[in-house]
Design a protein around this motif. Structure first.
Motif, PDB file in Angstrom:
ATOM      1  N   UNK A   1      -7.420  10.493  -0.172  1.00  0.00           N
ATOM      2  CA  UNK A   1      -7.350  10.376  -1.632  1.00  0.00           C
ATOM      3  C   UNK A   1      -6.257   9.401  -2.053  1.00  0.00           C
ATOM      4  N   UNK A   2      -5.118   9.494  -1.397  1.00  0.00           N
ATOM      5  CA  UNK A   2      -3.980   8.633  -1.745  1.00  0.00           C
ATOM      6  C   UNK A   2      -4.276   7.168  -1.440  1.00  0.00           C
ATOM      7  N   UNK A   3      -4.892   6.908  -0.276  1.00  0.00           N
ATOM      8  CA  UNK A   3      -5.219   5.523   0.082  1.00  0.00           C
ATOM      9  C   UNK A   3      -6.307   4.982  -0.835  1.00  0.00           C
ATOM     10  N   UNK A   4      -7.319   5.803  -1.126  1.00  0.00           N
ATOM     11  CA  UNK A   4      -8.401   5.364  -2.011  1.00  0.00           C
ATOM     12  C   UNK A   4      -7.859   5.007  -3.396  1.00  0.00           C
ATOM     13  N   UNK A   5      -7.007   5.879  -3.935  1.00  0.00           N
ATOM     14  CA  UNK A   5      -6.428   5.637  -5.259  1.00  0.00           C
ATOM     15  C   UNK A   5      -5.578   4.366  -5.256  1.00  0.00           C
ATOM     16  N   UNK A   6      -4.787   4.186  -4.190  1.00  0.00           N
ATOM     17  CA  UNK A   6      -3.914   3.009  -4.106  1.00  0.00           C
ATOM     18  C   UNK A   6      -4.724   1.728  -3.921  1.00  0.00           C
TER      19      UNK A   6
ATOM     20  N   UNK B   1       0.839  -1.199   0.000  1.00  0.00           N
ATOM     21  CA  UNK B   1       0.000   0.000   0.000  1.00  0.00           C
ATOM     22  C   UNK B   1       0.872   1.246   0.000  1.00  0.00           C
ATOM     23  N   UNK B   2       1.897   1.270   0.841  1.00  0.00           N
ATOM     24  CA  UNK B   2       2.808   2.414   0.902  1.00  0.00           C
ATOM     25  C   UNK B   2       3.510   2.636  -0.428  1.00  0.00           C
ATOM     26  N   UNK B   3       3.901   1.540  -1.074  1.00  0.00           N
ATOM     27  CA  UNK B   3       4.614   1.638  -2.353  1.00  0.00           C
ATOM     28  C   UNK B   3       3.756   2.301  -3.427  1.00  0.00           C
ATOM     29  N   UNK B   4       2.451   2.034  -3.393  1.00  0.00           N
ATOM     30  CA  UNK B   4       1.558   2.644  -4.385  1.00  0.00           C
ATOM     31  C   UNK B   4       1.166   4.061  -3.973  1.00  0.00           C
ATOM     32  N   UNK B   5       0.970   4.293  -2.683  1.00  0.00           N
ATOM     33  CA  UNK B   5       0.602   5.627  -2.198  1.00  0.00           C
ATOM     34  C   UNK B   5       1.635   6.683  -2.577  1.00  0.00           C
TER      35      UNK B   5
ATOM     36  N   UNK C   1      -7.723   0.970  -4.616  1.00  0.00           N
ATOM     37  CA  UNK C   1      -8.591   0.598  -5.734  1.00  0.00           C
ATOM     38  C   UNK C   1      -7.848   0.444  -7.055  1.00  0.00           C
ATOM     39  N   UNK C   2      -6.530   0.587  -7.010  1.00  0.00           N
ATOM     40  CA  UNK C   2      -5.723   0.461  -8.224  1.00  0.00           C
ATOM     41  C   UNK C   2      -5.313  -0.975  -8.505  1.00  0.00           C
ATOM     42  N   UNK C   3      -4.978  -1.238  -9.751  1.00  0.00           N
ATOM     43  CA  UNK C   3      -4.625  -2.596 -10.174  1.00  0.00           C
ATOM     44  C   UNK C   3      -3.356  -3.104  -9.495  1.00  0.00           C
ATOM     45  N   UNK C   4      -2.378  -2.213  -9.270  1.00  0.00           N
ATOM     46  CA  UNK C   4      -1.102  -2.652  -8.703  1.00  0.00           C
ATOM     47  C   UNK C   4      -1.285  -3.218  -7.287  1.00  0.00           C
ATOM     48  N   UNK C   5      -2.002  -2.491  -6.446  1.00  0.00           N
ATOM     49  CA  UNK C   5      -2.212  -2.965  -5.077  1.00  0.00           C
ATOM     50  C   UNK C   5      -3.118  -4.185  -5.057  1.00  0.00           C
ATOM     51  N   UNK C   6      -4.157  -4.172  -5.877  1.00  0.00           N
ATOM     52  CA  UNK C   6      -5.051  -5.329  -5.936  1.00  0.00           C
ATOM     53  C   UNK C   6      -4.281  -6.581  -6.359  1.00  0.00           C
ATOM     54  N   UNK C   7      -3.358  -6.389  -7.304  1.00  0.00           N
ATOM     55  CA  UNK C   7      -2.533  -7.514  -7.743  1.00  0.00           C
ATOM     56  C   UNK C   7      -1.659  -8.045  -6.617  1.00  0.00           C
ATOM     57  N   UNK C   8      -1.109  -7.117  -5.816  1.00  0.00           N
ATOM     58  CA  UNK C   8      -0.270  -7.522  -4.674  1.00  0.00           C
ATOM     59  C   UNK C   8      -1.087  -8.296  -3.656  1.00  0.00           C
ATOM     60  N   UNK C   9      -2.321  -7.875  -3.424  1.00  0.00           N
ATOM     61  CA  UNK C   9      -3.174  -8.573  -2.476  1.00  0.00           C
ATOM     62  C   UNK C   9      -3.641  -9.932  -3.026  1.00  0.00           C
ATOM     63  N   UNK C  10      -3.834  -9.999  -4.324  1.00  0.00           N
ATOM     64  CA  UNK C  10      -4.195 -11.283  -4.939  1.00  0.00           C
ATOM     65  C   UNK C  10      -3.088 -12.310  -4.740  1.00  0.00           C
ATOM     66  N   UNK C  11      -1.850 -11.861  -4.795  1.00  0.00           N
ATOM     67  CA  UNK C  11      -0.710 -12.773  -4.637  1.00  0.00           C
ATOM     68  C   UNK C  11      -0.683 -13.401  -3.244  1.00  0.00           C
ATOM     69  N   UNK C  12      -1.115 -12.651  -2.244  1.00  0.00           N
ATOM     70  CA  UNK C  12      -1.168 -13.199  -0.884  1.00  0.00           C
ATOM     71  C   UNK C  12      -2.594 -13.624  -0.521  1.00  0.00           C
ATOM     72  N   UNK C  13      -3.461 -13.658  -1.538  1.00  0.00           N
ATOM     73  CA  UNK C  13      -4.833 -14.127  -1.403  1.00  0.00           C
ATOM     74  C   UNK C  13      -5.582 -13.424  -0.280  1.00  0.00           C
ATOM     75  N   UNK C  14      -5.482 -12.088  -0.299  1.00  0.00           N
ATOM     76  CA  UNK C  14      -6.155 -11.256   0.690  1.00  0.00           C
ATOM     77  C   UNK C  14      -7.194 -10.371   0.003  1.00  0.00           C
ATOM     78  N   UNK C  15      -8.475 -10.595   0.244  1.00  0.00           N
ATOM     79  CA  UNK C  15      -9.507  -9.767  -0.374  1.00  0.00           C
ATOM     80  C   UNK C  15      -9.554  -8.372   0.246  1.00  0.00           C
ATOM     81  N   UNK C  16      -9.847  -7.388  -0.574  1.00  0.00           N
ATOM     82  CA  UNK C  16      -9.959  -6.019  -0.083  1.00  0.00           C
ATOM     83  C   UNK C  16     -11.330  -5.780   0.551  1.00  0.00           C
ATOM     84  N   UNK C  17     -11.356  -4.859   1.502  1.00  0.00           N
ATOM     85  CA  UNK C  17     -12.611  -4.468   2.147  1.00  0.00           C
ATOM     86  C   UNK C  17     -12.581  -2.951   2.345  1.00  0.00           C
TER      87      UNK C  17
END
Length: 320
Positions: free
Chosen positions: A266-271, A45-49, A273-289
């Protein structure tokens, strides 16, 4: 007149500082060691923010007291938006647990401004795959046969994972032996190394080990089964009134100026909901909420109220 002038100048300085925000690197405090949920979520998250904020967002693991040390450090930091927290649901625990134990809390919930909820998962009870417990029934039967002998690891005294296990133990009428570590990551390592027999963990921290056949999941603390582990029944399915969620969220000190909080949101929302962070969470199989600040504040208030009732029911936990 001088006082009015001073107040006006101070207001102008604050507005100017907020308008220029951020003008230097931001520190994201993760109050646990690497390997736990807060670290697994916080780093990507920090990396994308930082791409949105155009300033580095540096993750620092400030550990101790089950996360309370890092949380208290952020609560007491300058409210300028340059120190933020990746916190877990245990942020609601320490003000209550310390009072139960006759201590002065290191911080209060009101010391924080919620920025956004990022993830929320029910905790999972895991044991080693080569251990004797094939089902939750096996585990409870063994605990009743040997009160206080079966040990489990946690992220620290009254930390998220400790409270989850105490909620279960209270519901099942069993006594377990608590072995606190300095975070969820070390607690996982302890289980894999055979130092303990069980642990409560966020799914992200153990899903890989479960699928690799190194750990066995016996139950989850949710109201319905995890999509990632559909074969694992909940405690409630198995007759135990145990519910607990390990969520992650971003916080800032409460007195942080509104324009700065808005920029962080704004920064957290953008990060998030972005593809890069979602992809990182998919790799560790963690769904966003993801929830923005207003909705997150309501969610946090409800969860904290539920945890307070659970903690008061558990009462003072004697450490062995």
């Amino acid at each position: 007149m001088r006082i009015m002038l001073f107040v006006a100048l101070a207001a102008l300085c604050t507005a100017g500082a907020a308008q220029d925000y951020p003008s230097k690197p931001i520190t994201m405090v993760v109050p646990f060691p690497p390997g736990g949920v807060a670290d697994i979520v916080g780093r990507p998250l920090a990396a994308v923010m930082q791409k949105s904020l155009k300033q580095p967002v540096v993750v620092i693991n400030r550990t101790g007291a089950g996360g309370a040390v890092g949380m208290a450090a952020v609560a007491k930091s300058a409210p300028d938006g340059y120190t933020i927290l990746m916190g877990l649901s245990s942020i609601s625990i320490f003000p209550v647990s310390d009072r139960i134990n006759g201590k002065e809390p290191p911080y209060e919930m009101r010391d924080f401004a919620p920025i956004a909820l990022v993830t929320a998962d029910p905790t999972v009870l895991v044991v080693r795959a080569d251990g004797p417990y094939k089902t939750l029934k096996d585990f409870v039967a063994a605990a009743k046969a040997r009160p206080g002998k079966i040990n489990y690891s946690s992220s620290g005294v009254y930390g998220t994972l400790h409270v989850a296990m105490e909620i279960f133990a209270n519901a099942a009428g069993i006594q377990l032996f608590h072995v606190p570590y300095q975070g969820g990551g070390p607690a996982v390592t302890a289980l894999l190394a055979g130092q303990v027999e069980a642990s409560a963990q966020g799914p992200a921290a153990v899903i890989g080990q479960v699928k690799a056949g190194k750990m066995r999941a016996l139950a989850s603390w949710g109201t319905e089964r995890l999509k990632l582990l559909p074969d694992i029944p909940t405690f409630k399915e198995q007759g135990y009134d145990a519910e607990f969620y390990i969520w992650s969220g971003v916080f800032a000190p409460a007195a942080t100026p509104a324009p700065v909080l808005t920029r962080l949101r704004e920064a957290v929302r953008e990060a998030a909901n972005g593809e890069e962070f979602r992809g990182a969470m998919d790799k560790v199989q963690t769904p966003l909420a993801y929830l923005d600040a207003p909705e997150f504040a309501k969610y946090w208030e409800r969860d904290a109220a539920r945890l307070k009732l659970a903690l008061e029911k558990i009462g003072k936990v004697e450490e062995k």
